[in-house]
Design a protein around this motif. Structure first.
Motif, short mmCIF file in Angstrom:
data_model
loop_
_atom_site.label_atom_id
_atom_site.label_comp_id
_atom_site.label_asym_id
_atom_site.label_seq_id
_atom_site.Cartn_x
_atom_site.Cartn_y
_atom_site.Cartn_z
N ALA A 1 0.85 -1.19 0.00
CA ALA A 1 0.00 0.00 0.00
C ALA A 1 0.89 1.25 0.00
CB ALA A 1 -0.91 0.00 1.23
N ASP A 2 0.39 2.30 -0.62
CA ASP A 2 1.10 3.57 -0.73
C ASP A 2 0.84 4.41 0.52
OD1 ASP A 2 1.75 6.27 -1.31
OD2 ASP A 2 1.40 5.96 -3.44
N PRO A 3 1.88 4.83 1.24
CA PRO A 3 1.67 5.61 2.46
C PRO A 3 0.86 6.89 2.27
CG PRO A 3 3.97 4.93 2.28
CD PRO A 3 3.29 4.57 0.98
N GLY A 4 0.81 7.42 1.08
CA GLY A 4 0.10 8.67 0.83
C GLY A 4 -1.30 8.51 0.26
N ARG A 5 -1.84 7.29 0.23
CA ARG A 5 -3.14 7.07 -0.41
C ARG A 5 -4.21 6.47 0.51
NH1 ARG A 5 -3.32 7.26 -6.15
NH2 ARG A 5 -5.04 5.79 -6.00
N TRP A 6 -4.06 6.64 1.80
CA TRP A 6 -5.08 6.15 2.73
C TRP A 6 -6.30 7.07 2.68
CZ3 TRP A 6 -4.84 1.46 4.63
CH2 TRP A 6 -3.60 0.83 4.76
N VAL A 7 -7.48 6.44 2.79
CA VAL A 7 -8.74 7.19 2.81
C VAL A 7 -9.58 6.70 3.98
CG1 VAL A 7 -8.77 7.61 0.31
CG2 VAL A 7 -9.88 5.56 1.22
N ASN A 8 -10.59 7.47 4.31
CA ASN A 8 -11.52 7.04 5.36
C ASN A 8 -12.27 5.79 4.92
OD1 ASN A 8 -11.28 9.05 7.47
ND2 ASN A 8 -12.11 10.51 5.99
N HIS A 9 -12.80 5.09 5.91
CA HIS A 9 -13.60 3.89 5.66
C HIS A 9 -14.72 4.20 4.66
CE1 HIS A 9 -15.84 0.24 6.35
NE2 HIS A 9 -16.90 0.97 6.63
N ALA A 10 -14.91 3.30 3.71
CA ALA A 10 -15.97 3.37 2.68
C ALA A 10 -15.65 4.31 1.53
CB ALA A 10 -17.33 3.71 3.28
N VAL A 11 -14.46 4.88 1.49
CA VAL A 11 -14.10 5.77 0.38
C VAL A 11 -13.33 5.01 -0.71
CG1 VAL A 11 -12.87 7.91 -0.24
CG2 VAL A 11 -14.13 7.77 1.90
N ALA A 12 -12.83 3.83 -0.42
CA ALA A 12 -12.13 3.05 -1.43
C ALA A 12 -13.05 2.74 -2.61
CB ALA A 12 -11.56 1.75 -0.84
N GLY A 13 -14.34 2.70 -2.37
CA GLY A 13 -15.30 2.48 -3.46
C GLY A 13 -15.25 3.60 -4.49
N GLU A 14 -15.02 4.82 -4.04
CA GLU A 14 -14.87 5.94 -4.97
C GLU A 14 -13.60 5.76 -5.81
OE1 GLU A 14 -15.22 9.79 -3.12
OE2 GLU A 14 -16.79 9.04 -1.78
N GLU A 15 -12.56 5.25 -5.16
CA GLU A 15 -11.31 4.98 -5.88
C GLU A 15 -11.55 3.92 -6.96
OE1 GLU A 15 -7.64 5.90 -4.54
OE2 GLU A 15 -9.04 7.57 -4.48
N TYR A 16 -12.35 2.91 -6.62
CA TYR A 16 -12.67 1.87 -7.60
C TYR A 16 -13.44 2.46 -8.79
CZ TYR A 16 -14.98 -1.88 -10.01
OH TYR A 16 -15.44 -2.70 -11.01
N MET A 17 -14.42 3.31 -8.51
CA MET A 17 -15.20 3.91 -9.61
C MET A 17 -14.28 4.73 -10.52
SD MET A 17 -18.89 4.79 -7.82
CE MET A 17 -18.26 5.63 -6.38
N ASP A 18 -13.34 5.47 -9.94
CA ASP A 18 -12.36 6.22 -10.74
C ASP A 18 -11.50 5.27 -11.57
OD1 ASP A 18 -13.31 8.57 -9.67
OD2 ASP A 18 -11.61 8.84 -8.28
N TYR A 19 -11.13 4.14 -10.98
CA TYR A 19 -10.32 3.12 -11.65
C TYR A 19 -11.05 2.59 -12.89
CZ TYR A 19 -8.30 -1.62 -12.10
OH TYR A 19 -7.74 -2.79 -12.56
N VAL A 20 -12.33 2.28 -12.74
CA VAL A 20 -13.12 1.77 -13.88
C VAL A 20 -13.21 2.84 -14.97
CG1 VAL A 20 -15.42 1.01 -14.63
CG2 VAL A 20 -14.44 0.13 -12.51
N ARG A 21 -13.49 4.08 -14.59
CA ARG A 21 -13.59 5.17 -15.57
C ARG A 21 -12.27 5.38 -16.31
NH1 ARG A 21 -16.32 8.11 -10.94
NH2 ARG A 21 -18.47 7.43 -11.16
N SER A 22 -11.15 5.31 -15.59
CA SER A 22 -9.86 5.51 -16.25
C SER A 22 -9.55 4.37 -17.22
CB SER A 22 -8.73 5.67 -15.24
OG SER A 22 -8.44 4.46 -14.59
N ARG A 23 -9.96 3.15 -16.89
CA ARG A 23 -9.79 2.02 -17.82
C ARG A 23 -10.60 2.26 -19.08
NH1 ARG A 23 -10.68 -3.36 -14.31
NH2 ARG A 23 -12.77 -2.51 -14.42
#
Length: 132
Positions: A103-125
């Motif tokens: 894991a990247d030390p600078g990319r921690w988010v609050n609980h339940a925010v990783a889902g937003e990261e996933y949505m961004d991941y799908v859009r970027s793909r």
């Protein structure tokens, strides 16, 4: 800004709030999957868990713990993930999680925010696929 400073992440854990980090896509037995790591407060300790779930390739899906687990150890408790370690210290738990999962030390988010990261991941793909 969605990422927590280390101090804010440690503070969240000490207050009993979880933190997490989307780790990206992987392939498990030929099936597309995604992973994230979570740290949660549990019985005066911090539990580090790794989640490996099916990748639905849907930018409207943000509730990652409800996706189908691809980790047999995780099947007894949906959304709980595979426990990697526990620590009595919040900062040590973060360092341990980073070491165990890359894991990247600078990319921690609050609980339940990783889902937003996933949505961004799908859009970027999708954006990358459309550009080629």
């Amino acid at each position: 800004m969605r990422y927590l400073t280390r101090q804010f992440a440690i503070g969240a854990l000490r207050r009993g709030n979880g933190i997490e980090q989307f780790l990206g896509g992987v392939e498990i037995d030929g099936e597309p999957a995604i992973r994230w790591v979570a740290i949660s407060s549990m019985n005066r300790q911090y539990r580090i868990s790794l989640h490996t779930v099916q990748d639905p390739d849907d930018d409207r899906v943000g509730d990652l713990p409800n996706l189908i687990s691809l980790d047999p150890v995780d099947e007894a408790y949906v959304g709980e993930g595979r426990e990697l370690a526990r620590s009595k210290d919040a900062e040590e738990a973060m360092t341990l999680a980073e070491h165990l999962t890359d894991a990247d030390p600078g990319r921690w988010v609050n609980h339940a925010v990783a889902g937003e990261e996933y949505m961004d991941y799908v859009r970027s793909r999708r954006d990358s696929a459309q550009a080629t």
